[in-house]
Every structure is written in structure tokens, then in C-alpha cells.
Enzyme design. Structure first.
Site, short mmCIF file in Angstrom:
data_model
loop_
_atom_site.label_atom_id
_atom_site.label_comp_id
_atom_site.label_asym_id
_atom_site.label_seq_id
_atom_site.Cartn_x
_atom_site.Cartn_y
_atom_site.Cartn_z
N THR A 48 0.83 -1.21 0.00
CA THR A 48 0.00 0.00 0.00
C THR A 48 0.86 1.26 0.00
OG1 THR A 48 -1.80 -1.16 1.12
CG2 THR A 48 -1.84 1.25 1.22
N CYS A 49 1.96 1.21 0.73
CA CYS A 49 2.86 2.37 0.80
C CYS A 49 3.43 2.71 -0.56
CB CYS A 49 3.98 2.09 1.79
SG CYS A 49 3.41 1.61 3.44
N SER A 50 3.84 1.68 -1.30
CA SER A 50 4.49 1.88 -2.59
C SER A 50 3.52 2.06 -3.75
CB SER A 50 5.39 0.68 -2.90
OG SER A 50 6.44 0.61 -1.97
#
Length: 161
Positions: A48-50
Site C-alpha cells: 500500500t505504501c508503494s
């Protein structure tokens, strides 16, 4: 207790890498005398971060800059991981990537989480924080496993035009 709107940013030291090497920056230097959105991710290179969180701020960096707001992204990773993540995702120079390797700042904010069940140890919750001259003016902390309120789109909609 977690930081609240109206609180002063606690003092801590973060790290970053630029063309001349590894540097330390204290939070008064980072936050004072400017408007800054700090968004924090549980970990560089995580899905999700990337795939969503970092790209949302890359896509809207110009909109923040037009409002006179600087951007910084933080994770409980080391500065070398943050640099590699920035290179891999073509993060523009106006988004400063900050390492909170020992989670000292994350703990000072009261926004840590235990990700030991995933083999990640103590990490930062996913959040976005808007500060003016070192005072928190907006804070959006995600519920576990969610990604909504800390997105660039949501934060922009909450800030004064």
C-alpha cells in the site's frame, strides 16, 4: 498519548541521504518556520505504501507547493532503504524522504504500532500530519489496515486553500 492538533512537534532526530551523503536533521529544523505535511508509512517497499500512499503525494506535489506547503515522507526504516525506495519510485526532490530508524520520533508522536506479527517490529502507523511553524494544525491517522484519510487527495481537501 498520541500527538494532538495544537501540540508542538516533539524533538527528535531523523536521517536522510542526499548527493553528499547521510545527514541528520532535528525536528525543530525540519518543522519550524515553514508549512509542512509529513506523511508516514509503515514501511518502504510495502504494497500500500508503494502502490498508493507515496504515489498519491508524488502526483499532487505541485498542488501542495502551490499552497506553500513542503512535503516529507517518513518510515521506520534506515536512510539507505529510504533512498533506494525514492530512487525506485522516482520520488521528486521536493518530497524529502526521512528515516526514523529506531522509531524514536514515531514513539515521541505516540503513533507507533507493533508489527511484530508481520516480522517488522515497531513501525509507524499510517498517518499524515500538517504543521505550521512546528505546531500541529491537522492530523489524519488511519485505522489498522486502512488507507483513506492520509492520502494526498484527502489531506489537500482538508487544508486551507
Amino acid at each position: 498519548m498520541a500527538i494532538q492538533i495544537g501540540d508542538r512537534i516533539p524533538e527528535a532526530v531523523l536521517q536522510f541521504i542526499d548527493a553528499s551523503g547521510v545527514h541528520k536533521i532535528d525536528t525543530p529544523t525540519l518543522f519550524d518556520h515553514r508549512k509542512l505535511v509529513l506523511f508516514s508509512v509503515p514501511g518502504a517497499f510495502t504494497p500500500t505504501c508503494s502502490e498508493r500512499h507515496l504515489p498519491s503525494f508524488i502526483a499532487h506535489a505541485d498542488a501542495f507547493r502551490a499552497r506553500g506547503i513542503s512535503l516529507a515522507c517518513m518510515a521506520v526504516n534506515d536512510a539507505f532503504v529510504m533512498q533506494a525506495w525514492g530512487n525506485a519510485y522516482h520520488v521528486p526532490a521536493e518530497i524529502q524522504l526521512l528515516a526514523d530508524g529506531n522509531a524514536d520520533f514515531t514513539r515521541a508522536l505516540g503513533l507507533e504500532m507493533d508489527a511484530s506479527g508481520y516480522g517488522m517490529g515497531v513501525r509507524s502507523k499510517r498517518f499524515a500530519l500538517y504543521a505550521e511553524n512546528g505546531i500541529v494544525k491537522g492530523l489524519w491517522v488511519e485505522a489498522p489496515g486502512e488507507y483513506r484519510v492520509s492520502s494526498a487527495e484527502h489531506v489537500l481537501a482538508q487544508l486551507p486553500a
